[in-house]
Design a protein around this motif. Structure first.
Motif, PDB file in Angstrom:
ATOM      1  N   GLY A 200      53.647 -30.190 -65.952  1.00  0.00           N
ATOM      2  CA  GLY A 200      54.566 -31.092 -65.292  1.00  0.00           C
ATOM      3  C   GLY A 200      54.654 -32.254 -66.593  1.00  0.00           C
ATOM      4  N   PRO A 201      55.949 -32.977 -66.182  1.00  0.00           N
ATOM      5  CA  PRO A 201      56.277 -34.013 -67.294  1.00  0.00           C
ATOM      6  C   PRO A 201      55.004 -35.137 -67.211  1.00  0.00           C
ATOM      7  N   GLY A 202      54.459 -35.444 -66.013  1.00  0.00           N
ATOM      8  CA  GLY A 202      53.416 -36.449 -66.055  1.00  0.00           C
ATOM      9  C   GLY A 202      52.077 -36.322 -66.888  1.00  0.00           C
ATOM     10  N   THR A 203      51.669 -34.821 -66.599  1.00  0.00           N
ATOM     11  CA  THR A 203      50.595 -34.482 -67.304  1.00  0.00           C
ATOM     12  C   THR A 203      50.847 -34.188 -68.951  1.00  0.00           C
ATOM     13  N   ALA A 204      51.974 -33.862 -69.090  1.00  0.00           N
ATOM     14  CA  ALA A 204      52.302 -33.738 -70.681  1.00  0.00           C
ATOM     15  C   ALA A 204      52.624 -35.125 -71.185  1.00  0.00           C
ATOM     16  N   ALA A 205      52.935 -35.971 -70.483  1.00  0.00           N
ATOM     17  CA  ALA A 205      53.091 -37.539 -70.949  1.00  0.00           C
ATOM     18  C   ALA A 205      51.673 -37.953 -71.268  1.00  0.00           C
ATOM     19  N   LEU A 206      50.845 -37.790 -70.280  1.00  0.00           N
ATOM     20  CA  LEU A 206      49.719 -38.271 -70.495  1.00  0.00           C
ATOM     21  C   LEU A 206      48.710 -37.580 -71.755  1.00  0.00           C
ATOM     22  N   ALA A 207      49.045 -36.239 -71.728  1.00  0.00           N
ATOM     23  CA  ALA A 207      48.324 -35.579 -72.889  1.00  0.00           C
ATOM     24  C   ALA A 207      48.835 -36.074 -74.275  1.00  0.00           C
ATOM     25  N   GLU A 208      50.280 -36.411 -74.204  1.00  0.00           N
ATOM     26  CA  GLU A 208      50.786 -36.814 -75.652  1.00  0.00           C
ATOM     27  C   GLU A 208      50.350 -38.447 -76.008  1.00  0.00           C
ATOM     28  N   ALA A 209      50.135 -39.163 -74.767  1.00  0.00           N
ATOM     29  CA  ALA A 209      49.612 -40.387 -74.944  1.00  0.00           C
ATOM     30  C   ALA A 209      48.215 -40.343 -75.761  1.00  0.00           C
ATOM     31  N   ALA A 210      47.293 -39.623 -75.048  1.00  0.00           N
ATOM     32  CA  ALA A 210      45.850 -39.301 -75.417  1.00  0.00           C
ATOM     33  C   ALA A 210      46.065 -38.798 -76.963  1.00  0.00           C
ATOM     34  N   ALA A 211      47.027 -38.135 -77.505  1.00  0.00           N
ATOM     35  CA  ALA A 211      47.246 -37.719 -78.743  1.00  0.00           C
ATOM     36  C   ALA A 211      47.587 -38.808 -79.481  1.00  0.00           C
ATOM     37  N   ALA A 212      48.302 -39.651 -79.223  1.00  0.00           N
ATOM     38  CA  ALA A 212      48.892 -41.014 -79.913  1.00  0.00           C
ATOM     39  C   ALA A 212      47.498 -41.651 -80.008  1.00  0.00           C
ATOM     40  N   PHE A 213      46.797 -42.026 -79.218  1.00  0.00           N
ATOM     41  CA  PHE A 213      45.570 -42.771 -79.420  1.00  0.00           C
ATOM     42  C   PHE A 213      44.612 -42.047 -80.326  1.00  0.00           C
ATOM     43  N   ALA A 214      44.543 -40.632 -80.150  1.00  0.00           N
ATOM     44  CA  ALA A 214      43.785 -39.606 -81.027  1.00  0.00           C
ATOM     45  C   ALA A 214      44.062 -40.184 -82.485  1.00  0.00           C
ATOM     46  N   ALA A 215      45.521 -40.145 -82.825  1.00  0.00           N
ATOM     47  CA  ALA A 215      45.756 -40.348 -84.299  1.00  0.00           C
ATOM     48  C   ALA A 215      45.331 -41.551 -84.558  1.00  0.00           C
ATOM     49  N   ARG A 216      45.497 -42.633 -83.818  1.00  0.00           N
ATOM     50  CA  ARG A 216      44.831 -43.886 -84.260  1.00  0.00           C
ATOM     51  C   ARG A 216      43.524 -44.052 -84.359  1.00  0.00           C
ATOM     52  N   ARG A 217      42.845 -43.395 -83.527  1.00  0.00           N
ATOM     53  CA  ARG A 217      41.339 -43.246 -84.012  1.00  0.00           C
ATOM     54  C   ARG A 217      41.209 -42.667 -85.060  1.00  0.00           C
ATOM     55  N   ALA A 218      41.799 -41.601 -85.271  1.00  0.00           N
ATOM     56  CA  ALA A 218      41.829 -40.868 -86.697  1.00  0.00           C
ATOM     57  C   ALA A 218      41.846 -41.818 -87.820  1.00  0.00           C
ATOM     58  N   ARG A 219      42.734 -42.482 -87.761  1.00  0.00           N
ATOM     59  CA  ARG A 219      43.172 -43.693 -88.966  1.00  0.00           C
ATOM     60  C   ARG A 219      42.033 -44.423 -89.101  1.00  0.00           C
ATOM     61  N   HIS A 220      41.721 -45.119 -87.826  1.00  0.00           N
ATOM     62  CA  HIS A 220      40.732 -45.916 -87.730  1.00  0.00           C
ATOM     63  C   HIS A 220      39.190 -45.164 -88.623  1.00  0.00           C
ATOM     64  N   ASP A 221      39.038 -44.363 -87.978  1.00  0.00           N
ATOM     65  CA  ASP A 221      37.930 -43.514 -88.394  1.00  0.00           C
ATOM     66  C   ASP A 221      37.884 -43.339 -89.867  1.00  0.00           C
ATOM     67  N   ALA A 222      39.106 -42.916 -90.505  1.00  0.00           N
ATOM     68  CA  ALA A 222      39.158 -42.687 -91.773  1.00  0.00           C
ATOM     69  C   ALA A 222      39.051 -43.938 -92.991  1.00  0.00           C
ATOM     70  N   ALA A 223      39.464 -45.054 -92.299  1.00  0.00           N
ATOM     71  CA  ALA A 223      39.213 -46.601 -92.922  1.00  0.00           C
ATOM     72  C   ALA A 223      37.841 -46.734 -92.799  1.00  0.00           C
ATOM     73  N   VAL A 224      37.089 -46.571 -91.944  1.00  0.00           N
ATOM     74  CA  VAL A 224      35.685 -46.915 -91.861  1.00  0.00           C
ATOM     75  C   VAL A 224      34.886 -45.911 -92.726  1.00  0.00           C
TER      76      VAL A 224
END
Length: 410
Positions: A200-224
């Motif tokens: 459903g759209p709700g689950t898909a949107a939440l999963a996409e939000a998690a992916a966006a946060f994960a991309a941010r975390r990956a950038r932060h981890d790379a900088a560290v």
């Protein structure tokens, strides 16, 4: 669906956590096909918690079902007692059992069957508990543990699609009644989503939000990681040197120093970002089991001598102080612990090693008699060879992270 998995070398030997539910069963079927196509093999690991009278029978039935498809399976009995904190204890026990089985079987990759709905639930669960951006990244597709690399190749797949795999194979999955009990917060969130198929759209949107946060975390981890590479040296004797100028004066510097504190301090006393920043500004002091002190034009970070763990039996795979691991069993009755005060008389064996580091080196004793100090080659190569000790930061942390059924531990 297994496209995200890899790359691997020839004939990969992988393990998968299989509960008998539809999603982990689909993982087993897909991973078996994937590994066979590459000349490898899959080992299915079935954890029997012992929480229901029929749990052993259910685990045996799952193993038989897999065997009928030519899949090797191993049952891991836990025998957990009831009582408070049952879900958390079950997660930790299951996770530890899976990783221990990987180490025993020589399978350095553990596949976990988390899917899109699990990821959405994890994001909601952590958001309701006030997690920051790192926590909102939910479950990572790859996470390192001492015994194996944890891989989640199905995070983007709706559960309905996985259930279709099981149906197409002509298998009947088991359903854990505990997964429908709304008394547990995560189950209540699952029911609130009202999206059993996970498409459903709700689950898909939440999963996409998690992916966006994960991309941010990956950038932060790379900088560290880049900052650590430029500013620090981590030695296999369990200490680090830090160029405070290269470390910098920002949030990345604090994260980098925090990572070093976890490695050198044994990971037993996590420090807050505020405490790490204060330590960095002071340029010295103790925090999280580690001791930061000036040394020439740089900083020296060592294990806090008074905080080292008690000695443990020198058995194969034993971990001591959250920092060191014994590669194989030494000799009966021997203990692995800190060198301590005897560092003074062995000072000449490593004159350039700081005294504080010497005292916290792993040593082997029989009762109170010092038998070997592997990092110093004492007393000789033969004695040390029986006790191969390696620096393994976070060696005792095998129950953290998220488990293989989608119930995040943090």
């Amino acid at each position: 669906m297994m496209a995200p998995l890899g790359p691997f070398g020839a004939a990969p030997r992988v393990a998968a956590g299989v509960s008998g539910g539809p999603h982990s069963l689909a993982l087993a079927l897909l991973a078996d096909r994937w590994s066979r196509a590459r000349g490898g093999a899959l080992l299915a690991l079935i954890v029997d918690h012992g929480l229901r009278p029929d749990s052993a029978t259910e685990a045996a039935a799952v193993a038989a079902m897999l065997a009928s498809r030519g899949l090797a399976a191993r049952i891991l009995p836990l025998g957990l007692p009831g009582g408070p904190g049952l879900q958390a204890r079950a997660r930790a026990g299951r996770h530890a059992a899976l990783l221990a089985a990987c180490a025993a079987a020589g399978t350095p990759w553990l596949l976990l069957g988390h899917h899109r709905a699990d990821q959405a639930e994890t994001l909601l669960f952590r958001a309701l508990r006030g997690s920051g951006a790192g926590g909102l990244a939910a479950m990572a597709p790859v996470r390192a543990a001492p015994a194996a690399l944890l891989l989640r190749p199905l995070l983007g797949i709706p559960p309905a699609r996985l259930e279709a795999v099981v149906t197409a194979a002509g298998l009947t999955a088991q359903r854990d009644p505990g997964n429908a009990d709304p008394r547990f917060a995560r189950i209540a969130l699952r029911q609130a989503l009202a999206d059993p198929g996970g498409a459903g759209p709700g689950t898909a949107a939440l999963a996409e939000a998690a992916a966006a946060f994960a991309a941010r975390r990956a950038r932060h981890d790379a900088a560290v990681a880049a900052r650590l590479a430029a500013a620090a040296r981590l030695f296999d004797s369990g200490h680090a040197t830090i160029d405070d100028v290269a470390l910098g004066d920002d949030a990345v510097a604090d994260a980098a120093l925090g990572a070093l504190l976890r490695a050198v301090g044994g990971g037993g006393f996590p420090a807050t970002g505020t405490a790490v920043a204060a330590l960095r500004r002071r340029g010295g002091g103790t925090l999280a089991g580690a001791w930061l002190r000036p040394r020439g034009k740089a900083w020296l970070l060592v294990r806090e001598p008074g905080a080292v763990a008690p000695a443990v039996a020198a058995a194969a795979g034993a971990t001591w102080d959250g920092r060191f691991r014994l590669g194989r069993a030494g000799r009966p009755g021997h203990l692995l612990g800190a060198l301590g005060a005897e560092a003074t008389r062995l000072r000449s064996l490593a004159p350039r090693l700081p005294a504080a580091v010497l005292a916290t080196l792993p040593a082997i004793r029989l009762h109170t008699v010092l038998v070997a100090v592997p990092f110093l080659g004492y007393p000789d190569e033969q004695s040390c060879g029986a006790f191969p000790v390696v620096f393994a930061p976070g060696a005792g942390d095998i129950a953290g992270g998220a488990d293989w059924r989608g119930h995040a531990a943090h």
